[in-house]
Write an enzyme that holds these catalytic residues in place. Structure first.
Site, mmCIF file in Angstrom:
data_model
loop_
_atom_site.group_PDB
_atom_site.id
_atom_site.type_symbol
_atom_site.label_atom_id
_atom_site.label_comp_id
_atom_site.label_asym_id
_atom_site.label_seq_id
_atom_site.Cartn_x
_atom_site.Cartn_y
_atom_site.Cartn_z
ATOM 1 N N THR A 1 32.721 62.627 -30.456
ATOM 2 C CA THR A 1 33.498 62.868 -31.489
ATOM 3 C C THR A 1 34.362 61.464 -31.977
ATOM 4 O O THR A 1 33.325 60.102 -31.294
ATOM 5 C CB THR A 1 35.231 63.102 -31.298
ATOM 6 O OG1 THR A 1 34.905 64.048 -30.568
ATOM 7 C CG2 THR A 1 36.094 62.765 -32.548
ATOM 8 N N SER B 1 27.289 44.908 -32.733
ATOM 9 C CA SER B 1 28.868 45.044 -32.497
ATOM 10 C C SER B 1 30.593 44.219 -32.290
ATOM 11 O O SER B 1 30.150 43.182 -33.554
ATOM 12 C CB SER B 1 29.100 44.935 -30.869
ATOM 13 O OG SER B 1 29.891 44.273 -29.930
ATOM 14 N N HIS C 1 33.286 43.780 -31.863
ATOM 15 C CA HIS C 1 33.977 42.387 -31.072
ATOM 16 C C HIS C 1 33.225 41.023 -30.493
ATOM 17 O O HIS C 1 34.516 40.532 -30.686
ATOM 18 C CB HIS C 1 34.511 43.223 -30.168
ATOM 19 C CG HIS C 1 33.457 42.704 -28.178
ATOM 20 N ND1 HIS C 1 33.225 42.161 -27.802
ATOM 21 C CD2 HIS C 1 32.768 43.759 -28.622
ATOM 22 C CE1 HIS C 1 32.571 42.072 -27.205
ATOM 23 N NE2 HIS C 1 31.880 43.409 -27.084
ATOM 24 N N CYS D 1 29.091 38.786 -18.918
ATOM 25 C CA CYS D 1 28.137 39.498 -18.142
ATOM 26 C C CYS D 1 27.592 38.940 -16.391
ATOM 27 O O CYS D 1 27.252 39.743 -15.874
ATOM 28 C CB CYS D 1 26.959 40.845 -19.346
ATOM 29 S SG CYS D 1 27.339 41.017 -20.271
HETATM 30 N N1 PLP Z 1 23.474 41.574 -26.937
HETATM 31 C C1 PLP Z 1 24.525 40.444 -26.877
HETATM 32 C C2 PLP Z 1 23.072 39.395 -27.644
HETATM 33 C C3 PLP Z 1 25.651 40.431 -26.716
HETATM 34 O O1 PLP Z 1 26.070 39.065 -26.908
HETATM 35 C C4 PLP Z 1 26.609 41.009 -26.025
HETATM 36 C C5 PLP Z 1 27.931 40.962 -25.194
HETATM 37 O O2 PLP Z 1 27.914 39.992 -24.806
HETATM 38 C C6 PLP Z 1 25.938 42.530 -26.430
HETATM 39 C C7 PLP Z 1 24.117 42.716 -26.537
HETATM 40 C C8 PLP Z 1 26.777 43.811 -25.389
HETATM 41 O O3 PLP Z 1 27.370 44.052 -26.909
HETATM 42 P P1 PLP Z 1 28.562 45.362 -26.987
HETATM 43 O O4 PLP Z 1 29.898 44.406 -25.555
HETATM 44 O O5 PLP Z 1 29.561 45.789 -27.314
HETATM 45 O O6 PLP Z 1 27.923 46.261 -25.509
#
Ligand code: PLP
Length: 366
Positions: free
Chosen positions: A234, A196, A198, A312
């Site tokens: 896209t 990812s 960000h 989360c």
């Molecule tokens: N996997 C892990 C280990 C993460 O820390 C995160 C983000 O908190 C994700 C997956 C999910 O990433 P995204 O925010 O790009 O969906």
């Protein structure tokens, strides 16, 4: 303000912003358009994939797709792998909700899904893995670095056993908290690896999935056939080039975050436990008999941003991962996570530690 919640997200870097601007305003063309401007953007996407592949230590052979997030990459990796008469699926209890909840969904649907326990350091328990893996195992997912504790799984060790017992099983790893921070060249037997932007100073809403063999994966959403027909929609050229900006700035020098983490641990007061001891970017602390959420808000009043665990699970009182590590309940409730970036300083660490000690002593006295 002091920001110690970088495992949740990071501030975007200048070089990402520059590309996002350029590809939103000047080169905004649809990469699937057949005129030159579109074709040029398609080439640019492949160039970004090559840079990412190099960072992953693999050769670029049309084996990376961009997704709307790592959550989506994990979903494609897991749900896209499932076939008729699929064997056992193994996941670790430490997985991020984007993997864990997908696994639980499949279990509820009747798939043979099992979870590997964590050891007290937060790593996937290798002995439990060895007990659970069988010739009939079709899919294995072991995250690289845990987002709540920073615990690092030795992927190569898991892969070695997999090769002996079920060589055809698909091996996936969620590499979100490892990519760009932990120098690692993908083991040749990793089939799928999610990342990812960000978490490494790139834009939100853009992830990628490395796919060793595209024939083993089916799409889970259908549309115009972009990304080798595996992720229609896209292509987000601005965010893809923003991802490039972040990748170009990767440096594996973690001296400053190590120094910050060490300083905080050395100077913390109260009755606490440190959970896991892997990634220098993440520090999970559990205090006995106080509420982690209260600490988060007390620090917020002092312009210090930290989190309870993963963003989360921010508002939930329990913690699946810490409990799975065997942390007693009176510590689980008092858990907080500090996570660092290359922009943090030791001066910030001093302020945060002092405020944290003050908060804990106030809460203990209540
Ligand atoms: N996997 C892990 C280990 C993460 O820390 C995160 C983000 O908190 C994700 C997956 C999910 O990433 P995204 O925010 O790009 O969906």
């Amino acid at each position: 303000m002091i920001y110690f919640d970088n495992a949740s997200t990071t501030k975007i870097c200048e070089s990402s912003l520059k590309y996002i601007n350029e590809f939103s305003v000047n080169n905004f063309y649809n990469p699937s358009s057949i005129y030159k401007q579109g074709a040029d953007n398609k080439k640019e996407i492949d160039a970004v994939k090559s840079i990412i592949a190099k960072t992953l230590g693999v050769e670029f052979k049309d084996n990376i797709i961009f997704t709307g997030s790592a959550t989506e990459a994990n979903n494609i990796a897991i749900q896209g792998s499932i076939k008729k008469n699929f064997g056992k699926l193994l996941f670790t209890e430490g997985e991020h909700p984007s993997v864990y909840n997908t696994a639980s969904y499949l279990k509820n649907k009747g798939f043979n899904v099992e979870f590997i326990k964590l050891n007290k350091n937060g790593e996937a328990d290798f002995d439990d893995f060895a007990k659970q893996i069988t010739e009939n195992t079709s899919f294995i997912s072991v995250m690289h670095v845990n987002n709540e504790t920073g615990a690092i799984n030795n992927l190569d060790k898991f892969i070695e056993l997999k090769k002996n017992i079920c060589p055809n099983a698909i091996f996936h790893s969620d590499g979100v908290q490892a990519f760009g921070k932990l120098k690692y060249a993908l083991n040749n037997d990793i089939d799928l690896y999610s990342i990812s932007a960000h978490k490494i100073y790139g834009p939100k809403g853009i992830g990628a999935l490395y796919i060793k063999n595209k024939n083993k994966i089916n799409p889970i959403i259908f549309g115009g056939g972009q990304e080798y027909n595996l992720r229609s929609g896209t292509e987000n050229i601005a965010s893809i080039t923003g991802f490039k900006g972040a990748v170009e700035e990767i440096s594996y020098n973690s001296d400053n975050v190590k120094a910050i983490r060490d300083y905080v641990i050395k100077n913390l007061e109260g009755d606490f436990k440190i959970n896991g001891n892997g990634s220098p970017y993440i520090l999970s602390i559990s205090y006995k008999g106080i509420n982690g959420e209260t600490i988060v808000h007390m620090l917020e009043e002092n312009n210090i941003l930290i989190s309870r665990g993963s963003a989360c699970s921010g508002s939930k009182v329990g913690n699946r991962i810490l409990s799975s590590m065997g942390l007693p309940n009176d510590y689980v409730k008092g858990s907080i996570r500090l996570s660092f970036s290359k922009n943090n300083t030791i001066e910030e660490a001093k302020i945060v530690t002092q405020k944290l000690n003050e908060c804990v002593s106030k809460l203990k006295g209540m």
